[in-house]
Structures are given as C-alpha cells and as structure tokens.
Design an enzyme around this catalytic site. Structure first.
Site, short mmCIF file in Angstrom:
data_model
loop_
_atom_site.label_atom_id
_atom_site.label_comp_id
_atom_site.label_asym_id
_atom_site.label_seq_id
_atom_site.Cartn_x
_atom_site.Cartn_y
_atom_site.Cartn_z
CG PHE A 88 -6.62 10.65 -0.03
CD1 PHE A 88 -6.33 12.00 0.10
CD2 PHE A 88 -5.77 9.87 -0.80
CE1 PHE A 88 -5.23 12.56 -0.52
CE2 PHE A 88 -4.66 10.42 -1.42
CZ PHE A 88 -4.38 11.76 -1.27
CG ASP A 159 -9.02 3.02 1.08
OD1 ASP A 159 -8.10 2.97 1.93
OD2 ASP A 159 -9.10 3.91 0.22
CG HIS A 162 -7.73 6.41 7.06
ND1 HIS A 162 -8.86 7.17 6.96
CD2 HIS A 162 -6.91 6.84 6.06
CE1 HIS A 162 -8.77 8.02 5.95
NE2 HIS A 162 -7.59 7.83 5.37
CD GLN A 185 0.83 10.26 3.50
OE1 GLN A 185 0.01 9.71 4.20
NE2 GLN A 185 1.22 11.50 3.69
CE LYS A 188 -3.04 7.92 4.91
NZ LYS A 188 -3.13 7.60 3.50
NE ARG A 217 11.37 -10.53 -15.65
CZ ARG A 217 12.66 -10.20 -15.67
NH1 ARG A 217 13.05 -8.99 -15.29
NH2 ARG A 217 13.56 -11.09 -16.04
CE1 TYR A 224 14.67 -8.93 -18.83
CE2 TYR A 224 16.04 -10.47 -20.07
CZ TYR A 224 15.92 -9.41 -19.21
OH TYR A 224 17.02 -8.80 -18.72
NE ARG A 234 10.44 -4.94 -9.04
CZ ARG A 234 10.62 -4.98 -10.36
NH1 ARG A 234 9.93 -5.82 -11.09
NH2 ARG A 234 11.47 -4.18 -10.94
#
Ligand code: PLP
Length: 394
Positions: A88, A159, A162, A185, A188, A217, A224, A234
C-alpha cells in the site's frame, strides 16, 4: 442471471454490544481525549501484551505510525529506506514525508513479501532503515531480514498493517523490528474506522515517539513544555474503546480465517490458472487481511483481470486488484514530491520483475469473505469455475 453467491458474507466492520458498552463509558466519563481518559492507555497495554512487547502507542492511523517511527529512528533527508515494490502506498509515501528516499526492491513470487536477498542487494552506504511488509498477513522471513539489518546497522520497521496477531516461527509479528506499525482503518482485521499503533521494546524509542505524537509535550505537561518538534497524532478515547472490543475477538477470527483460507486454497488449487498466495513454514500464523491469488488469463480464454473481477463481483464475490508497483503511481511518474526528495530515478531502481508480474495479475478478496462457513468458501470456488467455463465456451 442468477448470482452464485446465495447468502451474504459476514458484515464488516463487525461489532456487538461490547463496542457500544465501551464507547458509552467514554461518553459518560466526559474524558474524550487520551490526556485525561483511560481507554487509550488500557488499549495500549492490551495491544502490547498481545504482541509480547513492552510498549505500544496508539495514534491517528497507520500512515502516521510509519512517519512517527521514521522520525523517532532519526531517518532524514538523504537517507535511503528499503521497502517492497508492491505494498500500500503509505509504506513509501511516509518515507518521502520525512524527506528520505524509498528504495523499491522485489518480492517473492509465492508469498508476495520482500525477499531477504533483494533487501541485501539494495543496501548502500545511505541505507538507514528497511520496512518489511507482512503481505496480507503472511510473515516476511524476519529472522533473515533482521540478521542482515543488524550486520549493516540498519533499523527495521515492520509494517504489520495486515498482521495483527500474526506470527513468524511462533513469535509475534511486530516484535522483531526496532519499531512496528499497525493500522485500524475500516477494512483492516481490527478496526475503529481510522486508527493506528506503534509497538516497540525500546523505552527510548517509545518515549521519543510519545513526544512526537503529542506535539512534543511530556505526559502530564501543564506548562507548554514542547521538548521536541512534534505534531498531533493522538488517538482519541472513542477509537480506543472500540479497539479494546475488537481485540477481544481477534484470535478467534484469525483462526477462523486461516481455517477457511486453507479450505479455499484446496478448492482453488484444482482450477487451472488460479494460484493462491503461497505459505512458507516460518509463517506459523497467517492473519489473511486479504485472500490473494494469481490470475492467469490464458486459462480464461484471455479474459482480462479487470473483466474477471467485474464478473466475480456480479456473482456476489467482492474482489479487487493487487496494489501497483509503487513507482507506477501517478505522483511517482510525475516526480511530484513537493520538493521533499529529488527526481525518483526509475532506471536506478532494482530488478522488479516479480513485483511487476504480481501487481499486474493478482486478485484479492477481502478478509470477511473468510469469516463465514464452508458454504461461503464453496460458493467462491463455484463462482470462479463458472466464470472460467463461460469464458472458455465463448
Ligand atoms: C492500510 C495500510 C497502511 C496505512 O494505514 P492507514 O491506517 O490506512 O493509514 C500502511 N501499510 C499497509 C501495508 C497498509 O495496508
């Protein structure tokens, strides 16, 4: 015309009351992001445990997970990253997004995974990382790949988009690399619509990735204090709640798919011109994100792959073409990389003959076609036989 498929395949995504229960928890808790909630943390612990690794970081998606891994590993402009030519797009585009150059290497004609030999041959003094892809959930030869990488001081990013819960020589996929990535996704084998994860055994890499994924952070920061240049990658609490439920069914579904895949291999092996993705003995648990097979139109009276797929769909069997060779995509051909890398020199690329053959001739069925019963499997084989007979009687 009567469709061969008489009853629907199991629906995907799959969910039941468990997802609803966990998502409701998040609603009522009032904590919808990971900084104050607990679901992302719980999911990360469970997903790390499943893969026998120390750390997991939930992120926005699999593409971002690759980017974060590359940045955490220090990959930058001028570096080369070796990837399989057929995968992909994200495996390659993420490399370009960190201004590094993807180097495409050939894949095995049976497993459709990067071969250790092609990887080793492509190594130069600029090679800093390799991203093996466990194609459709069939493991790469991880022991050989890691041995070569170690000898050349190259980082390994698996990766495993899958391969949730898959294995190589009875060891969990995702636990071989310096860092490994997963995608959640919609299609999957574990999903929350969009989502991703990184796993690693390195505390240092985990901490770097954590900072990168949360705009630099540290956990609990109230002043900050942006320690590194990061972005916002996130995962939110709702996604994690769904993933906790999805993971509870993963092992059972992986087993069911593998059992049905073996059955389908058997049924298709007698059809001339159809050759299912092979299995190597080191692939001790194959997750079958896709059921892939080579289609030889010579045995179908020259019926093109596209027409074959259209006919399969008309018979009620969802099916798709294989990923292209990455450098055959439009933006690669246009050399349009937003200036992140210079022109991609196709001539310099390696022998990709297996990749070209597979990209041009392989067909895949989505994993939920393997989540049903023997009847579903019989109907897949029956539909292919019918198309072959009709093509040859034309
Ligand atoms: C799906 C996929 C990705 C990207 O994951 P997303 O969550 O869609 O960003 C990366 N690599 C491979 C091999 C994939 O199939």
């Amino acid at each position: 015309m009567k469709k061969t498929k008489t009853k629907a395949f199991p629906q995907w995504p799959h969910s039941d009351g468990r997802e609803i229960e966990l998502v409701s928890d998040v609603f009522s808790s009032g904590n919808w992001w990971r900084m104050t909630g607990e679901k992302v943390k719980i999911f990360e612990r469970k997903f790390a445990d499943l893969h026998d690794v120390k750390y997991c970081l939930g992120v926005t998606n699999g593409t971002h997970a690759i980017e974060i891994a590359l940045i955490a590993l220090g990959i930058k402009s001028g570096d080369e990253v070796i990837i399989p030519a057929v995968t992909f797009i994200s495996t390659g585009s993420a490399v370009i997004y960190v201004n590094a150059t993807p180097v495409l290497v050939d894949i095995d004609p049976e497993t459709y995974c990067m071969t250790p030999e092609a990887f080793e041959k492509a190594i130069t003094s600029n090679t800093k990382a390799v991203i093996p892809v466990h194609m459709a959930g069939h493991s790469c030869d991880m022991e050989k790949i890691c041995e070569i990488a170690k000898r050349h001081n190259i980082k390994v990013i698996e990766d495993a988009a899958h391969a949730h819960g898959g294995q190589c020589n009875n060891k969990m996929l995702g636990s071989f690399g310096d860092m490994s990535i997963f995608s959640f996704q919609n299609g999957k084998i574990m999903t929350c619509g969009e989502g991703g994860a990184l796993i690693t055994n390195s505390e240092e890499l985990y901490e770097k990735a954590y900072l990168i994924h949360g705009v630099g952070r540290p956990d609990g920061d109230r002043i900050y204090e942006h320690r590194v240049l990061g972005s916002n990658y996130r995962m939110n609490e709702f996604s994690a709640a769904i993933l906790i439920a999805q993971q509870e069914r993963l092992n059972e579904m992986n087993k069911r798919r593998d059992k049905n895949a073996l059955l389908l291999d058997d049924k298709l092996s007698v059809i001339k011109g159809i050759k299912p993705q092979g299995r190597k003995e080191y692939a001790t648990l194959i997750t079958h994100y896709m059921y892939m097979f080579y289609y030889d139109s010579n045995y179908f009276n020259g019926l093109s792959r596209k027409d074959f797929i259209d006919l399969l769909i008309a018979e009620g069997i969802p099916s798709f073409v294989c990923f292209p060779v990455l450098s055959d995509t439009v933006f690669f051909k246009n050399n349009d990389f937003y200036g992140r890398i210079n022109e991609f020199d196709q001539l310099k690329s390696n022998d990709l003959s297996n990749s070209r053959n597979i990209a041009a001739n392989v067909v895949w069925l989505p994993h939920y076609t393997l989540l049903g019963d023997e009847h579903d499997i019989n109907e897949i084989a029956k539909a292919i036989k019918k198309i072959q007979e009709e093509a040859n009687n034309r």
